[in-house]
Design a protein around this motif. Sequence first.
Motif, PDB file in Angstrom:
ATOM      1  N   VAL A   7      -5.103  -1.217   5.642  1.00 37.02           N
ATOM      2  CA  VAL A   7      -4.679  -0.140   6.540  1.00 37.02           C
ATOM      3  C   VAL A   7      -4.893  -0.555   7.995  1.00 37.02           C
ATOM      4  N   ALA A   8      -6.048  -1.180   8.268  1.00 39.62           N
ATOM      5  CA  ALA A   8      -6.312  -1.647   9.631  1.00 39.62           C
ATOM      6  C   ALA A   8      -5.281  -2.688  10.063  1.00 39.62           C
ATOM      7  N   LEU A   9      -4.921  -3.580   9.149  1.00 40.79           N
ATOM      8  CA  LEU A   9      -3.882  -4.563   9.443  1.00 40.79           C
ATOM      9  C   LEU A   9      -2.542  -3.876   9.674  1.00 40.79           C
ATOM     10  N   GLY A  10      -2.254  -2.854   8.852  1.00 43.50           N
ATOM     11  CA  GLY A  10      -0.996  -2.128   9.008  1.00 43.50           C
ATOM     12  C   GLY A  10      -0.877  -1.473  10.365  1.00 43.50           C
ATOM     13  N   ARG A  11      -1.972  -0.894  10.839  1.00 40.98           N
ATOM     14  CA  ARG A  11      -1.939  -0.244  12.143  1.00 40.98           C
ATOM     15  C   ARG A  11      -1.687  -1.252  13.260  1.00 40.98           C
ATOM     16  N   ALA A  12      -2.169  -2.507  13.055  1.00 43.32           N
ATOM     17  CA  ALA A  12      -1.915  -3.555  14.046  1.00 43.32           C
ATOM     18  C   ALA A  12      -0.485  -4.066  13.954  1.00 43.32           C
ATOM     19  N   ILE A  13       0.004  -4.267  12.732  1.00 40.99           N
ATOM     20  CA  ILE A  13       1.331  -4.851  12.526  1.00 40.99           C
ATOM     21  C   ILE A  13       2.446  -3.919  12.990  1.00 40.99           C
ATOM     22  N   VAL A  14       2.285  -2.614  12.788  1.00 36.19           N
ATOM     23  CA  VAL A  14       3.360  -1.667  13.031  1.00 36.19           C
ATOM     24  C   VAL A  14       3.821  -1.669  14.481  1.00 36.19           C
ATOM     25  N   ARG A  15       2.947  -2.095  15.390  1.00 32.96           N
ATOM     26  CA  ARG A  15       3.317  -2.111  16.806  1.00 32.96           C
ATOM     27  C   ARG A  15       4.194  -3.291  17.192  1.00 32.96           C
ATOM     28  N   GLU A  16       4.223  -4.325  16.328  1.00 37.52           N
ATOM     29  CA  GLU A  16       4.963  -5.559  16.631  1.00 37.52           C
ATOM     30  C   GLU A  16       4.547  -6.131  17.979  1.00 37.52           C
ATOM     31  N   PRO A  17       3.256  -6.422  18.147  1.00 39.35           N
ATOM     32  CA  PRO A  17       2.771  -6.949  19.427  1.00 39.35           C
ATOM     33  C   PRO A  17       3.123  -8.423  19.593  1.00 39.35           C
ATOM     34  N   LYS A  18       2.811  -8.969  20.782  1.00 40.94           N
ATOM     35  CA  LYS A  18       3.049 -10.388  21.025  1.00 40.94           C
ATOM     36  C   LYS A  18       2.139 -11.256  20.167  1.00 40.94           C
ATOM     37  N   CYS A  19       0.893 -10.804  19.955  1.00 41.77           N
ATOM     38  CA  CYS A  19      -0.040 -11.600  19.175  1.00 41.77           C
ATOM     39  C   CYS A  19      -1.088 -10.701  18.537  1.00 41.77           C
ATOM     40  N   PHE A  20      -1.705 -11.230  17.473  1.00 42.86           N
ATOM     41  CA  PHE A  20      -2.769 -10.533  16.766  1.00 42.86           C
ATOM     42  C   PHE A  20      -4.091 -11.249  17.031  1.00 42.86           C
ATOM     43  N   LEU A  21      -5.125 -10.478  17.336  1.00 39.62           N
ATOM     44  CA  LEU A  21      -6.466 -11.006  17.537  1.00 39.62           C
ATOM     45  C   LEU A  21      -7.369 -10.389  16.482  1.00 39.62           C
ATOM     46  N   MET A  22      -8.065 -11.232  15.721  1.00 37.67           N
ATOM     47  CA  MET A  22      -8.852 -10.742  14.589  1.00 37.67           C
ATOM     48  C   MET A  22     -10.284 -11.250  14.691  1.00 37.67           C
ATOM     49  N   GLY A  24     -11.986   7.423   0.974  1.00 42.17           N
ATOM     50  CA  GLY A  24     -12.203   7.072  -0.417  1.00 42.17           C
ATOM     51  C   GLY A  24     -11.629   5.728  -0.818  1.00 42.17           C
ATOM     52  N   LEU A  25     -11.130   4.972   0.133  1.00 39.06           N
ATOM     53  CA  LEU A  25     -10.498   3.693  -0.189  1.00 39.06           C
ATOM     54  C   LEU A  25     -11.527   2.582  -0.357  1.00 39.06           C
ATOM     55  N   SER A  26     -11.156   1.550  -1.098  1.00 40.76           N
ATOM     56  CA  SER A  26     -11.992   0.359  -1.215  1.00 40.76           C
ATOM     57  C   SER A  26     -11.972  -0.409   0.100  1.00 40.76           C
ATOM     58  N   GLY A  27     -12.907  -1.333   0.230  1.00 42.84           N
ATOM     59  CA  GLY A  27     -12.953  -2.131   1.454  1.00 42.84           C
ATOM     60  C   GLY A  27     -11.677  -2.917   1.679  1.00 42.84           C
ATOM     61  N   GLY A  28     -11.104  -3.466   0.601  1.00 39.83           N
ATOM     62  CA  GLY A  28      -9.871  -4.224   0.739  1.00 39.83           C
ATOM     63  C   GLY A  28      -8.703  -3.370   1.196  1.00 39.83           C
ATOM     64  N   ASP A  29      -8.590  -2.139   0.630  1.00 34.78           N
ATOM     65  CA  ASP A  29      -7.502  -1.250   1.035  1.00 34.78           C
ATOM     66  C   ASP A  29      -7.681  -0.785   2.478  1.00 34.78           C
ATOM     67  N   ILE A  34       0.825  -1.212   0.000  1.00 35.37           N
ATOM     68  CA  ILE A  34       0.000   0.000   0.000  1.00 35.37           C
ATOM     69  C   ILE A  34       0.862   1.266   0.000  1.00 35.37           C
ATOM     70  N   GLU A  35       2.083   1.185  -0.519  1.00 35.98           N
ATOM     71  CA  GLU A  35       2.951   2.370  -0.524  1.00 35.98           C
ATOM     72  C   GLU A  35       2.336   3.534  -1.296  1.00 35.98           C
ATOM     73  N   GLU A  36       1.604   3.222  -2.373  1.00 35.38           N
ATOM     74  CA  GLU A  36       1.085   4.280  -3.242  1.00 35.38           C
ATOM     75  C   GLU A  36      -0.108   5.019  -2.661  1.00 35.38           C
ATOM     76  N   ILE A  37      -0.694   4.508  -1.584  1.00 37.87           N
ATOM     77  CA  ILE A  37      -1.887   5.167  -1.027  1.00 37.87           C
ATOM     78  C   ILE A  37      -1.622   5.771   0.353  1.00 37.87           C
ATOM     79  N   LEU A  38      -0.368   5.847   0.769  1.00 36.26           N
ATOM     80  CA  LEU A  38      -0.058   6.304   2.117  1.00 36.26           C
ATOM     81  C   LEU A  38      -0.584   7.714   2.405  1.00 36.26           C
TER      82      LEU A  38
END
Length: 365
Positions: free
Chosen positions: A142-157, A133-138, A123-127
């Motif tokens: 972004v929601a995944l990116g906000r979770a990943i950037v923290r480098e937590p112990k685990c992800f809950l979805m 205005g983004l599609s549901g997939g994008d 998603i570099e081109e949409i930063l």
Amino acid sequence: MAEIVIRNLRKEFGEFTAVQSSSFKVEDGEFFMLLGPSGCGKTTTLRMIAGLELPTSGEIYIGGEEVGQRPASERDIAFVFQMFALYPHMNVRRNISYPLVSQGMPRAQVREKVAEVAKILGIEEILDRPVGGLSGGDRQRVALGRAIVREPKCFLMDEPLGALDAEFREHMSEELRKLHDRMGATTVYVTHDQLEAMQMGDKIVVMNHGVIEQFGTPQDIYDKPASLFVADFIGSPSMNFLRFHGSLEAGATEAVLSHQPLGIPALREPFDGDMVYGVRPEHVRLSDSAGYRGEIVAAEYLGTTQIVTLATPNGEVKARIASDQPARVGETVGLAFNGATATLFDNQTGRAIRSDLNEGVLSHG
């Protein structure tokens, strides 16, 4: 990343018990599915792991630490919701960086981490675009990116792909699994979609009415269902159920239905009473030489295969056969079952009866 251990977890809302004495273990780096119909307790279980709900009783360990009564902020987890939960007044970059900025991380390090996550997610081109205005997939990326950037112990979805259309949901499920494998993350994922669970999960917990019906690999749960509920819930079409009354000795390898012997895995203990003979559609053949008979009532063409529905003395049977095999509605044909893959169930309790197929995995009663 870290393993998650759940011991005797229970959640009550007044007189209603949402989760009943659940226990399971999520290995470090595992993609773990909580699967079941609406209201089964899977989301409540996930929210207790996250700290959004406190358990009535039981223990929750994340990375070896007991966290059952700690607030969510002290558990070092990242939660991804079905409805994305993005900040509409921020662009993509600011949405992803928000957890790091709120922690006081230096700007240069924030930029570096956001760029790294954006590359992983493509998603570099949409930063610098607004999220509105983004599609549901994008937006889900972004929601995944906000979770990943923290480098937590685990992800809950919690059903993170539920708001996407069917075609894009399948694509995103593949991308999500690839992302998990690249990161080696510990992930707990809630879904009501058994195909999604079978496709993505390393292990699956199947829940119903707040109770864990079965816990195991997708292959074990499909091949060795522990209960009638699991056998019916998993598979499309689901397992066939033929009901009968009989008396079987320990070591028996046949069950008699409508005066016809059908093969079963050898029983580990005797059983007498009402039973259910369970067999998957792909393990049913149309055979002129078979003594067990059924009348074809429908045939559904699926391209390379067809699903043929037959009426038998013990209940309806669906067979998955080659699309070019003749199957005429109204015709009476013989049915041959692969007894080595069949499962017998106690009709009263709904649990699988112990046999060579499920020894060490299941028990009856």
